[in-house]
Motif scaffolding. Structure first.
Motif, mmCIF file in Angstrom:
data_model
loop_
_atom_site.group_PDB
_atom_site.id
_atom_site.type_symbol
_atom_site.label_atom_id
_atom_site.label_comp_id
_atom_site.label_asym_id
_atom_site.label_seq_id
_atom_site.Cartn_x
_atom_site.Cartn_y
_atom_site.Cartn_z
ATOM 1 N N ALA A 167 -12.080 4.283 -6.122
ATOM 2 C CA ALA A 167 -11.852 4.882 -4.808
ATOM 3 C C ALA A 167 -10.541 4.410 -4.202
ATOM 4 O O ALA A 167 -9.957 5.071 -3.362
ATOM 5 N N GLN A 168 -10.089 3.192 -4.678
ATOM 6 C CA GLN A 168 -8.845 2.685 -4.114
ATOM 7 C C GLN A 168 -7.677 3.549 -4.556
ATOM 8 O O GLN A 168 -7.687 4.136 -5.616
ATOM 9 N N ARG A 169 -6.662 3.616 -3.748
ATOM 10 C CA ARG A 169 -5.467 4.375 -4.078
ATOM 11 C C ARG A 169 -4.390 3.417 -4.570
ATOM 12 O O ARG A 169 -4.157 2.369 -3.984
ATOM 13 N N TYR A 170 -3.754 3.800 -5.646
ATOM 14 C CA TYR A 170 -2.679 2.973 -6.189
ATOM 15 C C TYR A 170 -1.386 3.295 -5.453
ATOM 16 O O TYR A 170 -0.910 4.423 -5.483
ATOM 17 N N ASP A 171 -0.868 2.286 -4.781
ATOM 18 C CA ASP A 171 0.439 2.460 -4.139
ATOM 19 C C ASP A 171 1.502 2.194 -5.194
ATOM 20 O O ASP A 171 2.029 1.098 -5.324
ATOM 21 N N VAL A 172 1.815 3.234 -5.970
ATOM 22 C CA VAL A 172 2.665 3.090 -7.144
ATOM 23 C C VAL A 172 4.061 2.599 -6.775
ATOM 24 O O VAL A 172 4.602 1.688 -7.400
ATOM 25 N N SER A 173 4.659 3.170 -5.758
ATOM 26 C CA SER A 173 6.025 2.788 -5.405
ATOM 27 C C SER A 173 6.099 1.321 -5.004
ATOM 28 O O SER A 173 7.013 0.604 -5.385
ATOM 29 N N THR A 174 5.092 0.845 -4.274
ATOM 30 C CA THR A 174 5.079 -0.555 -3.860
ATOM 31 C C THR A 174 4.905 -1.474 -5.046
ATOM 32 O O THR A 174 5.570 -2.494 -5.176
ATOM 33 N N MET A 175 4.006 -1.087 -5.970
ATOM 34 C CA MET A 175 3.740 -1.917 -7.145
ATOM 35 C C MET A 175 4.976 -2.027 -8.031
ATOM 36 O O MET A 175 5.306 -3.106 -8.521
ATOM 37 N N VAL A 176 5.617 -0.903 -8.251
ATOM 38 C CA VAL A 176 6.807 -0.904 -9.117
ATOM 39 C C VAL A 176 7.898 -1.759 -8.505
ATOM 40 O O VAL A 176 8.547 -2.556 -9.176
ATOM 41 N N HIS A 177 8.076 -1.626 -7.180
ATOM 42 C CA HIS A 177 9.096 -2.418 -6.497
ATOM 43 C C HIS A 177 8.760 -3.897 -6.581
ATOM 44 O O HIS A 177 9.638 -4.743 -6.814
ATOM 45 N N HIS A 178 7.471 -4.223 -6.415
ATOM 46 C CA HIS A 178 7.052 -5.625 -6.451
ATOM 47 C C HIS A 178 7.266 -6.207 -7.845
ATOM 48 O O HIS A 178 7.715 -7.332 -7.988
ATOM 49 N N HIS A 179 6.957 -5.410 -8.887
ATOM 50 C CA HIS A 179 7.085 -5.895 -10.250
ATOM 51 C C HIS A 179 8.535 -6.147 -10.620
ATOM 52 O O HIS A 179 8.881 -7.125 -11.250
ATOM 53 N N HIS A 180 9.426 -5.229 -10.209
ATOM 54 C CA HIS A 180 10.829 -5.369 -10.566
ATOM 55 C C HIS A 180 11.542 -6.359 -9.648
ATOM 56 O O HIS A 180 12.534 -6.888 -10.037
ATOM 57 N N GLY A 235 -0.729 -15.402 -10.062
ATOM 58 C CA GLY A 235 0.395 -15.861 -10.866
ATOM 59 C C GLY A 235 -0.028 -16.223 -12.279
ATOM 60 O O GLY A 235 0.667 -15.924 -13.248
ATOM 61 N N ARG A 236 -1.185 -16.868 -12.405
ATOM 62 C CA ARG A 236 -1.701 -17.238 -13.718
ATOM 63 C C ARG A 236 -1.947 -15.995 -14.572
ATOM 64 O O ARG A 236 -1.611 -15.953 -15.755
ATOM 65 N N ILE A 237 -2.574 -15.013 -13.964
ATOM 66 C CA ILE A 237 -2.943 -13.820 -14.722
ATOM 67 C C ILE A 237 -1.700 -13.071 -15.195
ATOM 68 O O ILE A 237 -1.630 -12.617 -16.342
ATOM 69 N N LEU A 238 -0.708 -12.930 -14.338
ATOM 70 C CA LEU A 238 0.528 -12.271 -14.753
ATOM 71 C C LEU A 238 1.206 -13.035 -15.885
ATOM 72 O O LEU A 238 1.754 -12.431 -16.811
ATOM 73 N N SER A 239 1.147 -14.349 -15.836
ATOM 74 C CA SER A 239 1.726 -15.155 -16.904
ATOM 75 C C SER A 239 0.994 -14.926 -18.219
ATOM 76 O O SER A 239 1.613 -14.853 -19.284
ATOM 77 N N ASN A 289 5.065 -0.106 -17.561
ATOM 78 C CA ASN A 289 4.990 0.173 -16.127
ATOM 79 C C ASN A 289 3.546 0.210 -15.625
ATOM 80 O O ASN A 289 3.178 -0.501 -14.689
ATOM 81 N N ASN A 290 2.715 1.023 -16.270
ATOM 82 C CA ASN A 290 1.375 1.264 -15.750
ATOM 83 C C ASN A 290 0.468 0.045 -15.823
ATOM 84 O O ASN A 290 -0.386 -0.155 -14.960
ATOM 85 N N LEU A 291 0.634 -0.779 -16.859
ATOM 86 C CA LEU A 291 -0.232 -1.939 -16.971
ATOM 87 C C LEU A 291 -0.110 -2.834 -15.745
ATOM 88 O O LEU A 291 -1.122 -3.302 -15.200
ATOM 89 N N PHE A 292 1.127 -3.064 -15.289
ATOM 90 C CA PHE A 292 1.302 -3.974 -14.169
ATOM 91 C C PHE A 292 0.858 -3.345 -12.851
ATOM 92 O O PHE A 292 0.459 -4.052 -11.928
ATOM 93 N N ILE A 293 0.887 -2.029 -12.766
ATOM 94 C CA ILE A 293 0.298 -1.376 -11.596
ATOM 95 C C ILE A 293 -1.213 -1.617 -11.582
ATOM 96 O O ILE A 293 -1.807 -1.959 -10.555
ATOM 97 N N ILE A 294 -1.845 -1.456 -12.761
ATOM 98 C CA ILE A 294 -3.292 -1.669 -12.878
ATOM 99 C C ILE A 294 -3.664 -3.108 -12.565
ATOM 100 O O ILE A 294 -4.566 -3.386 -11.763
ATOM 101 N N VAL A 295 -2.954 -4.039 -13.185
ATOM 102 C CA VAL A 295 -3.282 -5.456 -13.014
ATOM 103 C C VAL A 295 -3.068 -5.906 -11.578
ATOM 104 O O VAL A 295 -3.919 -6.589 -10.988
ATOM 105 N N GLU A 296 -1.943 -5.532 -10.988
ATOM 106 C CA GLU A 296 -1.666 -5.926 -9.609
ATOM 107 C C GLU A 296 -2.724 -5.370 -8.658
ATOM 108 O O GLU A 296 -3.165 -6.047 -7.725
ATOM 109 N N THR A 297 -3.138 -4.131 -8.882
ATOM 110 C CA THR A 297 -4.131 -3.515 -8.003
ATOM 111 C C THR A 297 -5.500 -4.166 -8.169
ATOM 112 O O THR A 297 -6.165 -4.503 -7.184
ATOM 113 N N ASP A 298 -5.927 -4.357 -9.414
ATOM 114 C CA ASP A 298 -7.242 -4.962 -9.650
ATOM 115 C C ASP A 298 -7.275 -6.414 -9.191
ATOM 116 O O ASP A 298 -8.312 -6.903 -8.718
ATOM 117 N N MET A 299 -6.163 -7.131 -9.330
ATOM 118 C CA MET A 299 -6.124 -8.528 -8.888
ATOM 119 C C MET A 299 -6.331 -8.641 -7.395
ATOM 120 O O MET A 299 -6.969 -9.584 -6.907
#
Length: 258
Positions: free
Chosen positions: A245-258, A179-183, A158-168
């Protein structure tokens, strides 16, 4: 008017060519490479667990022998009891993973940060399976470990994809690059399964067919690997180890990943 039009078209073509060249010269970020290794080690941990846990419970913990199944006509053999117990333990593992998704991991992410929770969770993922070496004679100890493992496993995927999506979103504007990076990250699961499948049998054979070593060996290797990667991370990419300083929108990231 024609000159202006031609100039505009030339500028557009030059801009497009520049973007195309830049697109092919992009670099996989250094801290993503380190995260990739951690993810690969985590999946190798899970691959060995998936491969040998049932046999570990039936043979190592319950001392069952599959050859006794046919002779046990009126009573359930010890091996079969071990198989049934392993299924129940795996159900508990899944239950705790689901429980952690709602009540545990969000609290940890909010309190300690998504990245810190991820790094500690990866270490715990390996420590838990390595500790099975000392739990072979206690089913209660095994159950406790596997339940906690469900929490660490949820953090792993779970957390890795939150980190990657946010940093990307900070590094790239191009959806193609994202898309390349997620692959690239997703292929860690494939590599880990191939690696474990090709070597686990030899490990079990070397340790006199004790299945616990087929699990704990890869956990110990992954633990050592994680510690080395985290040391490199801290030395070279410290700014990427903690939530910024950025805030992780966890609920959005999880929804986007799934």
């Amino acid at each position: 008017h024609d000159n202006n039009t031609n100039g505009t078209l030339t500028t557009a073509r030059d801009h497009a060519s520049h973007e195309h060249a830049h697109d092919h010269s992009w670099q996989f970020p250094q801290h993503f490479k380190l995260l990739w290794i951690i993810q690969f080690l985590g999946w190798s941990n899970f691959a060995s667990f998936s491969l040998y846990f049932t046999s570990f419970i039936a043979s190592d913990v319950y001392g069952g022998n599959p050859q006794t199944v046919e002779s046990a006509t009126t009573t359930t053999s010890t091996f079969e009891v071990g198989l049934m117990m392993s299924s129940r333990i795996l159900i508990l593992n899944t239950f705790f993973a689901l429980l952690s998704a709602t009540f545990i991991v969000p609290v940890l992410n909010k309190r300690f940060g998504v990245k810190c929770t991820f790094f500690v969770g990866e270490l715990c993922l390996n420590i838990l399976l390595a500790s099975l070496l000392f739990a072979r004679h206690s089913s209660a100890f095994v159950i406790t470990i596997v339940c906690l493992y469900g929490v660490a496993l949820y953090i792993h995927y779970n957390n890795l994809f939150i980190i990657v999506e946010t940093d990307m979103r900070q590094l790239f504007r191009s959806e193609k690059r994202r898309g390349r990076i997620l692959s690239i990250f997703n292929v860690t699961m494939l590599f880990a399964n191939v690696y474990v499948s090709m070597t686990a049998g030899w490990i079990v054979y070397f340790f006199d067919n004790q299945f616990v070593y087929g699990i704990s060996f890869f956990a110990i290797v992954a633990l050592v690997g994680d510690l080395i990667v985290l040391l490199i991370f801290f030395s070279t990419q410290k700014e990427h180890m903690f939530d910024g300083a950025q805030r992780y929108d966890v609920s959005t990231m999880v929804h986007h990943h799934h």
